[in-house]
Design an enzyme around this catalytic site. Structure first.
Site, PDB file in Angstrom:
ATOM      1  N   GLU A 174       1.807   3.861   3.058  1.00  0.00           N
ATOM      2  CA  GLU A 174       2.308   3.334   4.331  1.00  0.00           C
ATOM      3  C   GLU A 174       3.833   3.439   4.369  1.00  0.00           C
ATOM      4  OE1 GLU A 174       0.363  -0.523   4.365  1.00  0.00           O
ATOM      5  OE2 GLU A 174      -1.614   0.412   4.340  1.00  0.00           O
ATOM      6  N   GLU A 201       0.692  -4.723  11.189  1.00  0.00           N
ATOM      7  CA  GLU A 201       0.388  -3.293  11.063  1.00  0.00           C
ATOM      8  C   GLU A 201       1.292  -2.565  12.044  1.00  0.00           C
ATOM      9  OE1 GLU A 201      -1.731  -1.813   8.981  1.00  0.00           O
ATOM     10  OE2 GLU A 201      -3.155  -3.372   8.369  1.00  0.00           O
ATOM     11  N   HIS A 252       2.524  -3.741   6.908  1.00  0.00           N
ATOM     12  CA  HIS A 252       1.629  -2.597   6.664  1.00  0.00           C
ATOM     13  C   HIS A 252       1.713  -1.597   7.814  1.00  0.00           C
ATOM     14  CE1 HIS A 252      -0.950  -4.564   3.479  1.00  0.00           C
ATOM     15  NE2 HIS A 252      -0.273  -5.602   3.951  1.00  0.00           N
ATOM     16  N   HIS A 302       0.850  -1.197   0.000  1.00  0.00           N
ATOM     17  CA  HIS A 302       0.000   0.000   0.000  1.00  0.00           C
ATOM     18  C   HIS A 302       0.883   1.243   0.000  1.00  0.00           C
ATOM     19  CE1 HIS A 302      -3.362  -2.643   1.769  1.00  0.00           C
ATOM     20  NE2 HIS A 302      -3.572  -2.441   0.483  1.00  0.00           N
TER      21      HIS A 302
HETATM   22 ZN   LIG Z   1      -1.818  -1.707   4.177  1.00  0.00          ZN
END
Ligand SMILES: [Zn+2]
Length: 435
Positions: free
Chosen positions: A180, A397, A317, A177
């Site tokens: 990020e 994350e 992420h 992504h």
């Molecule tokens: Zn992500």
């Protein structure tokens, strides 16, 4: 690269977020979800942070979003007492501008291996850094494919460069992504920390030793430092909040596919959108993007190259501070828990406590679909676990929990990387302990 330069030169000027606020809203019942959801959907300037799509908004978790000052006011007025509303960031544009200035100042005149580690790098700088650090001994890199805009995607191999090496493999992708930014920076610092240790320079924090770090080399690590170069570069040039890749969609003005909705397990089920304009657009079918194809091809190539198998997969992420084994796919498509959930949770909890010991950050642990509060079909995590048979697969994350979100300051890169490496060490220890 010619094509990329052409596209860059015609790109619109940078999207301006001055005066934009990041708002966190929470409420307590499903009836209010309808009210808040309908108000949110009518905001013209909204950019959702968490969750990533309107379909995933529900009362069991908070919603973070970026919006103009005028519409922030409008939102508060319309929801009234229907939700608790706090402002996380007063002016996102100020932070973006400050980070851009600092980034340019800190990297000006530098090349290759000399870029500072407490700064974010543009994609071409990151590419230079990878090539400058390829020593063919501890680290080698290869071009594993090319994006729509013509950028190279690199696969980095850390470990035993002997092609007959029998060691187990770990597969990791960062920055799938675009916005990020902490993720390519963290994966890069991991490589740097390990290379330094190999040269006798100890960069480890006090909670783990250089030897524990070096023991990671009991296994071969394969890392895609940036899985989404086009999207990532776009966040520097045009829109800091971009998430998807940059390939146009046929029959639509809206560009890009969410690369972590592009994999076949649970594809286009809950949490993946068929709307080309959605930030979670999943593609008409799995593997329609070059990036997802490149991911799969490299995985298969490594698996079929002999030696040990790929026994762990990590998808890195931000933000929210979470350690999440499968499933990400919702219970409509996959009702049951993963067969290995107890084992996956045990290892996750060890990662959680090793991470905490570094800088006392609390990361939560649980199945992706539960701990995030909404499902996401089509991820690398579920594909790795179900289709590729990798028992230990995760979405991580990283920092923070919303104070800065995607705009995490550069001075948090090194501490974030240090605590993340503590998790990698636990993964490595687990693989070493298995037969
Ligand atoms: Zn992500």
């Amino acid at each position: 690269m010619k094509f990329a330069l052409l596209l860059t030169s015609v790109a619109l000027s940078e999207k301006d977020y001055h005066g934009f606020k990041v708002i966190r809203a929470s409420w307590e019942s499903s009836e209010q979800t309808e009210l808040v959801g309908s108000v949110l959907e009518r905001l013209d300037t909204i950019n959702l942070w968490q969750p990533e799509s309107f379909e995933n908004i529900n009362y069991t978790r908070t919603v973070d979003f970026l919006v103009s000052e005028k519409e922030a006011f409008e939102f508060k007025r319309r929801v009234g007492n229907g939700a608790d509303v706090v402002t996380l960031i007063e002016d996102a544009g100020d932070i973006i501008a400050h980070q851009a200035t600092e980034q340019k100042r800190a990297t000006r005149g530098l090349r290759g291996a000399s870029y500072p580690y407490d700064q974010f790098l543009t994609y071409s700088q990151l590419e230079e850094w990878i090539l400058a650090n390829d020593d063919g001994e501890l680290m080698s890199s290869e071009i594993i494919g090319e994006t729509y805009e013509g950028r190279n995607i690199y696969g980095v191999h850390l470990g035993d460069q002997d092609p007959t090496s029998n060691k187990k493999k770990v597969f990791m992708e960062c920055n799938i992504h675009a916005r990020e930014w902490i993720t390519p920076s963290t994966c890069k610092y991991f490589i740097y920390m390990l290379k330094s240790a190999k040269n006798g320079v100890d960069l480890t924090p006090s909670s783990f030793s250089m030897q524990e770090l070096l023991d990671i080399l009991d296994h071969n690590w394969y890392i895609i430092v940036s899985m989404n170069p086009d999207g990532y570069q776009y966040t520097f040039d045009s829109d800091r909040m971009w998430r998807k890749n940059r390939e146009p969609n046929q029959g639509s003005q809206c560009v890009g596919t969410d690369l972590n909705r592009q994999f076949p397990v649970g594809h286009l089920t809950e949490g993946g959108s068929s709307n080309k304009c959605s930030s979670t657009y999943a593609g008409v079918e799995a593997f329609t993007t070059k990036e997802a194809q490149i991911w799969r091809e490299w995985f298969m190539k490594l698996r079929n190259s002999g030696g040990g198998d790929i026994e762990a997969q990590l998808s890195v992420h931000s933000y929210s501070q979470l350690i999440m084994p499968p499933w990400a796919t919702g219970r409509v498509a996959i009702p049951e828990d993963p067969a290995d959930i107890d084992y996956q949770m045990r290892v996750s909890q060890r990662m959680q406590s090793a991470l905490f010991n570094v800088h006392e950050k609390v990361y939560r642990v649980g199945q992706s679909r539960d701990v995030v509060g909404y499902p996401a079909g089509g991820t690398t995590e579920d594909y790795s676990y179900q289709t590729l048979g990798v028992t230990l697969s995760w979405v991580l994350e990283l920092r923070d929990t919303g104070a800065y979100g995607f705009l995490l300051p550069a001075d948090q890169i090194i501490p974030t990387a240090e605590e993340t490496v503590a998790m990698f060490i636990e993964v490595s220890k687990e693989l070493s302990s298995r037969n």
